[in-house]
Design a protein around this motif. Structure first.
Motif, short mmCIF file in Angstrom:
data_model
loop_
_atom_site.label_atom_id
_atom_site.label_comp_id
_atom_site.label_asym_id
_atom_site.label_seq_id
_atom_site.Cartn_x
_atom_site.Cartn_y
_atom_site.Cartn_z
N ASN A 53 -2.90 5.81 0.34
CA ASN A 53 -3.55 4.31 0.58
C ASN A 53 -4.02 3.52 -0.57
O ASN A 53 -4.60 2.51 -0.48
N ARG B 51 -3.44 0.68 -3.67
CA ARG B 51 -2.93 -0.63 -3.11
C ARG B 51 -2.26 -1.11 -4.63
O ARG B 51 -3.13 -0.75 -5.82
N ASP C 107 0.82 -1.14 -0.07
CA ASP C 107 0.15 0.11 0.17
C ASP C 107 0.87 1.31 0.12
O ASP C 107 1.63 1.05 0.62
#
Ligand code: GAP
Length: 459
Positions: free
Chosen positions: A95, A97, A90
Motif C-alpha cells: 500500500n 504510494r 500504489d
C-alpha cells in the motif's frame, strides 16, 4: 573534493538551529520544516541579494508582492485546475504510494527519459511490462496510474461549497501576470519591463523529501520579463547568463552547477526554450531554478479568460500586441539548501577538527561575532563595538567558553568575522579580528572596525 553525506549535513543544520522539524512538540507534520534563527537570517540575506541582483541592478525591473489567494478563474486560465497533477500509483502488496514517473526515473533512467513519456507509456512500463519494483517491499504489483491533483484547496468565508473554493497558489508567477497592466500603468514603463516577486507557494506533493528540497510549502523568487515578441532569444540568453552569475555571486562552486537545456519533446507547445540550473546535492543533481521562454501564452490565456485587454501599445511603431515573456524562477529553499551543502566542510586544525560553513559573508547568518574575553568586559565591549557597527549588520554576542571554543562555534554556523575585546582593548582601543576561512587574526582600532568590515564584505 571531500564528500559529506546528506544526513551529516542536515543533522548539523538541525542541531545548530538553522531548521527545526515543523510542529515538533505535537509529533511533527510530515516533511514540514521551520526556519530557526540562523535559517531565517540566511533566508533574508538571500532574498536581499536576489533583490539587489535582479531588481536594483536591472533598471527595467520592479518588485511586487501579490496575494496568495487569487480568484479561482486564474487557475482555470493557466490550466492548473485541469492539468496540475502527478501520476500516482500504489503498491498493491504494501500500500505504499509513489509517483510513477519518479520510480521509472530512479530505476530505469538508462532506458527511458521520463520527461518524454506519456501517461500511457508509464502505465505500460509499470503495469504491463512490470519493469518497476516497489522500493519498500519488492513487489511488481501496482494499481493503474491515477492523476493526483497538486493544488491545495480551501474555502473563502463561511460556506464550504464549490462556489467558495479557492486555491493556495502553486506558483507566485500568476500574481505577476494579473498585475501586468497595473505595473505598466503605474510605473509609466515601456517594454521591456520585468516584474519580480518573492513569496510562498504550495503544492500537495506526493513525494516530498530530501529535507527542504521538495516540500509542500515553499518559497519562490520569480520574474516575468515582458518583451517585444521576436526579442525572446536575446533576453533568454541575457537571463541565462545573469542567473548563472547570481548563483556564482552567492558562492556556489562552479563544478557543482550545470545547465540542463530542455529538449524539444519536453517543451510545452508554446515554449521556445527552457533551461534549468541544477546543483549537485549529496543525493545527486537537483533543479535549483528554471528559465523559460513562455512567449505570449500566459497573457493570451488571461486575456481570453478575463476578457480584459492585456495588449501593449507601442507608441513608436503605432502597433498593439501581447508581449512575450521570459520567466526566471528560483526556488528559495533549494537555493539555501545548496548554499549550505556547498559550504559545509570538516577540517583538521592542529590536533582538532572543526566543522565550518564557508558561506559567502553576505549570505552567512551573522557577519560578526563579538567575543568579550571576560564577563567583566561584556558591557564595555558591547557599548564600544555596537556604537561603531553599521546598524544593518547581523551580529551575535558570545560570552561563554574559551575563545577557542567560541571560534569553533562561530565556524560551525559560518560567521565570517569574530571580534575579540580583551583587557588591552580598554587601553589601546583596539580589537582582534579573526577571519573564519584563513583563521588569521589582525589587531585594529575600534574606530576603523566598521570600515574594515564593509571593505571585507564588498571587496
Ligand atoms: N512559475 C514557474 C514554476 O513555478 P517550477 O519549475 O514548477 O516553475 C520553480 O518551479 C522552482 O520552484 C523550481 O526550480 C524549484 O526550485 C522550486 N520548487 C518547485 N516545487 C518545489 C517544492 N515542492 N519544494 C521546494 N521547491 C520547489
Amino acid at each position: 573534493m571531500k564528500k559529506f553525506t546528506f544526513e551529516e549535513i542536515t543533522n548539523h543544520l538541525i542541531t545548530q538551529g538553522f531548521f527545526y522539524p515543523g510542529s515538533e512538540i505535537y509529533g511533527g507534520l510530515a516533511n514540514s520544516w521551520d526556519y530557526g534563527p540562523l535559517g531565517s537570517l540566511i533566508k533574508n540575506n538571500v532574498k536581499d541579494l536576489w533583490i539587489e541582483h535582479f531588481v536594483r541592478q536591472i533598471p527595467y525591473n520592479y518588485l511586487i508582492d501579490p496575494a496568495i489567494l487569487m480568484n479561482p478563474k486564474v487557475w482555470e486560465a493557466t490550466g492548473h485546475v485541469s492539468n496540475f497533477s502527478d501520476p500516482l500509483i500504489d503498491c498493491k502488496n504494501c500500500n505504499s504510494r509513489f509517483r510513477a514517473d519518479k520510480l521509472i526515473e530512479d530505476q530505469l533512467s538508462d532506458k527511458y527519459d521520463v520527461n518524454k513519456l506519456s501517461e500511457s507509456d508509464m502505465n505500460k512500463i509499470v503495469n504491463v511490462e512490470k519493469q518497476v519494483v516497489c522500493p519498500k517491499c519488492g513487489s511488481r504489483n501496482f494499481t493503474e496510474i491515477r492523476k493526483f491533483h497538486l493544488m491545495f484547496k480551501t474555502f473563502l468565508g463561511v460556506l464550504e461549497d464549490s462556489k467558495s473554493t479557492v486555491y493556495l497558489r502553486p506558483e507566485t508567477a500568476q500574481g505577476i501576470f494579473v498585475n501586468f497592466k497595473n505595473v505598466l500603468r503605474t510605473t509609466r514603463s515601456k517594454l521591456p519591463i520585468g516584474i519580480c516577486d518573492i513569496g510562498k507557494a504550495f503544492r500537495n506533493e506526493i513525494t516530498p523529501g530530501n529535507f527542504i528540497f521538495r516540500t509542500r510549502e515553499f518559497e519562490q523568487m520569480e520574474i516575468e520579463f515582458f518583451i517585444e515578441p521576436g526579442e525572446d532569444k536575446k533576453w533568454f540568453k541575457f537571463y541565462k547568463k545573469n542567473c548563472k552569475s547570481f548563483v556564482e555571486t552567492l558562492g556556489l562552486k562552479d563544478e557543482n552547477i550545470r545547465f540542463r537545456d530542455h529538449e524539444k519533446e519536453e517543451l510545452a507547445f508554446y515554449s521556445l526554450a527552457t533551461t534549468d540550473i541544477e546543483y549537485l546535492f549529496p543525493f545527486g543533481w537537483g533543479e535549483l531554478m528554471g528559465i523559460a521562454c513562455r512567449t505570449t501564452y500566459d497573457l493570451q490565456r488571461h486575456q481570453d479568460y478575463s476578457k480584459q485587454d492585456l495588449t501593449y501599445y507601442n507608441q513608436e511603431t503605432n502597433t498593439r500586441y501581447l508581449p512575450s515573456v521570459i520567466e526566471p524562477s528560483f526556488g528559495l529553499d533549494r537555493l539555501i539548501l545548496a548554499l549550505l551543502c556547498d559550504s559545509y566542510d570538516v577540517e583538521d586544525v592542529k590536533d582538532d577538527k572543526r566543522i565550518v560553513l564557508h558561506l559567502n559573508p553576505r549570505v552567512a547568518p551573522y557577519t560578526v561575532a563579538i567575543l568579550p574575553l571576560s564577563n567583566k568586559l561584556t558591557e564595555q565591549a558591547n557599548k564600544k563595538i555596537l556604537k561603531v557597527l553599521d546598524r544593518r549588520l547581523n551580529y551575535i554576542v558570545d560570552t561563554t567558553g574559551s575563545i577557542g571554543k567560541r571560534y569553533r562555534r562561530q565556524d560551525a554556523i559560518g560567521t565570517p568575522l569574530c571580534v575579540t575585546y580583551d583587557f588591552d582593548s580598554v587601553n589601546d582601543k583596539c580589537v582582534t579580528v579573526r577571519n573564519r576561512d584563513t583563521m588569521e587574526q589582525v589587531r585594529i582600532k575600534i574606530t576603523k572596525l566598521n570600515k574594515y568590515i564593509q571593505d571585507f564584505l564588498f571587496k
